[in-house]
Design an enzyme around this catalytic site. Structure first.
Site, PDB file in Angstrom:
ATOM      1  CG  ASN A 196      26.422  27.331 -18.360  1.00 52.78           C
ATOM      2  OD1 ASN A 196      27.046  28.367 -17.831  1.00 52.78           O
ATOM      3  ND2 ASN A 196      25.765  27.500 -17.501  1.00 52.78           N
TER       4      ASN A 196
ATOM      5  CE  LYS B  92      27.094  25.208 -14.816  1.00 46.64           C
ATOM      6  NZ  LYS B  92      26.454  23.893 -13.602  1.00 46.64           N
TER       7      LYS B  92
ATOM      8  CG  HIS C 212      21.921  27.594 -15.599  1.00 47.58           C
ATOM      9  ND1 HIS C 212      22.250  27.002 -14.237  1.00 47.58           N
ATOM     10  CD2 HIS C 212      22.246  27.101 -15.877  1.00 47.58           C
ATOM     11  CE1 HIS C 212      23.567  26.045 -14.201  1.00 47.58           C
ATOM     12  NE2 HIS C 212      22.915  26.093 -15.308  1.00 47.58           N
TER      13      HIS C 212
ATOM     14  CD  GLU D 129      25.629  26.451 -11.490  1.00 50.49           C
ATOM     15  OE1 GLU D 129      25.855  27.414 -12.332  1.00 50.49           O
ATOM     16  OE2 GLU D 129      25.540  25.487 -11.847  1.00 50.49           O
TER      17      GLU D 129
ATOM     18  CD  GLU E 265      21.341  22.482 -16.954  1.00 49.82           C
ATOM     19  OE1 GLU E 265      22.259  22.409 -18.052  1.00 49.82           O
ATOM     20  OE2 GLU E 265      21.065  23.783 -16.810  1.00 49.82           O
TER      21      GLU E 265
ATOM     22  N   GLY F 267      26.496  19.168 -12.096  1.00 50.99           N
ATOM     23  CA  GLY F 267      27.779  19.109 -11.145  1.00 50.99           C
ATOM     24  C   GLY F 267      27.637  18.032  -9.820  1.00 50.99           C
TER      25      GLY F 267
ATOM     26  CB  SER G  75      26.212  14.278 -13.994  1.00 50.79           C
ATOM     27  OG  SER G  75      26.295  15.355 -13.071  1.00 50.79           O
TER      28      SER G  75
HETATM   29  P1  13P Z   1      27.231  19.558 -15.380  1.00 50.31           P
HETATM   30  O1  13P Z   1      27.683  19.336 -16.826  1.00 50.31           O
HETATM   31  O2  13P Z   1      28.135  20.022 -14.555  1.00 50.31           O
HETATM   32  O3  13P Z   1      26.337  18.576 -14.060  1.00 50.31           O
HETATM   33  O4  13P Z   1      26.541  21.242 -15.428  1.00 50.31           O
HETATM   34  C1  13P Z   1      25.171  21.229 -16.109  1.00 50.31           C
HETATM   35  C2  13P Z   1      24.864  22.479 -16.186  1.00 50.31           C
HETATM   36  O5  13P Z   1      25.069  23.010 -15.665  1.00 50.31           O
HETATM   37  C3  13P Z   1      24.346  23.224 -17.803  1.00 50.31           C
HETATM   38  O6  13P Z   1      23.983  24.683 -17.668  1.00 50.31           O
END
Ligand code: 13P
Length: 240
Positions: free
Chosen positions: A8, A10, A93, A95, A163, A169, A204
């Site tokens: 992903n 983003k 997601h 976010e 997740e 992150g 992560s």
């Molecule tokens: P990270 O791997 O940067 O923690 O992000 C995970 C994520 O949101 C994947 O959709």
């Protein structure tokens, strides 16, 4: 069953950066031990589509509108993704839920649309730190799954990505015990709802924690953010 390693990106990587990354990735793709899927930002999807033609590597979109067309300024169409050769659609997601106020009912509509178009929905679920600390995790995941899948067809392909919001992150990866326990819960909830789906872990994931996490019960692969932005780290994860 084949593991799935999904990237992903983003809001990172222009069309040019997408081409350059994917051309390098194609050279090392044979090391991958499962299916690989890229989710570039919407504006770079066409570049991914051109680069990945005939490669066996999949791509998808990070979001779409619940309608295929109409007066929806700023939105993207799942139908167009399908026409470009996309396979997957990331839906719900954290976010999208937190920053863009998507709720379970909108998410349920999108899951149904993806399936109707022949795309594979990758439904994201996960609890916040407050929810985990107040022992609400099971109830939260159960609600997200029940509502997110309320209009879905159990006979059509589906992927779920667990997740934990507190691990995204932050560098704070869930422990193997937490992953094993929660993935087993998700598996059981899905069974009760009449669905079977690979359950990916996200939050992560890095080359040095991937093999331990992948060994846990009901972990069907990963959804990777930060570590998917470099060819070297992502191929290490995808070859776990
Ligand atoms: P990270 O791997 O940067 O923690 O992000 C995970 C994520 O949101 C994947 O959709």
């Amino acid at each position: 069953m084949k593991k799935i390693f999904a990237a992903n990106w983003k809001l990172f990587k222009s069309p040019q950066e997408t081409r350059s990354f994917l051309n390098s990735f194609k050279k090392v793709f044979s090391q991958a031990t499962g299916e690989v899927v890229f989710f570039p930002p919407a504006i770079s999807i066409e570049a991914a589509s051109e680069c990945l033609k005939g490669s066996g590597i999949h791509f998808g979109a990070q979001n779409c509108h619940a309608q295929v067309q109409g007066a929806f300024t700023g939105e993207n169409s799942a139908q167009v993704l399908k026409e470009l050769g996309g396979t997957y659609l990331l839906i719900g997601h954290s976010e999208r839920r937190q920053i863009f106020s998507e709720n379970d009912s909108m998410i349920g509509e999108k899951v149904a649309l993806a399936q109707n178009l022949g795309l594979i929905p990758m439904l994201c679920i996960g609890e916040t730190l407050e929810e985990r600390e107040s022992i609400h995790t099971f109830r939260i995941l159960e609600t997200q799954l029940a509502l997110g899948l309320s209009k879905a067809d159990p006979s059509k392909p589906l992927v779920v990505a667990y997740e934990p919001v507190w691990a995204i992150g932050t560098g704070k990866v869930a422990t193997p015990e937490q992953v094993s326990e929660t993935h087993t819960d998700v598996y059981n909830i899905l069974q009760r709802l009449g669905f079977t789906a690979p359950i990916l872990y996200g939050g992560s994931v890095k080359p040095d924690n991937a093999s331990n996490l992948l060994a846990q019960s009901h972990v069907g692969g990963f959804l990777v953010g930060g570590a998917s932005l470099e060819v070297e780290s992502f191929i290490k994860i995808a070859s776990t």
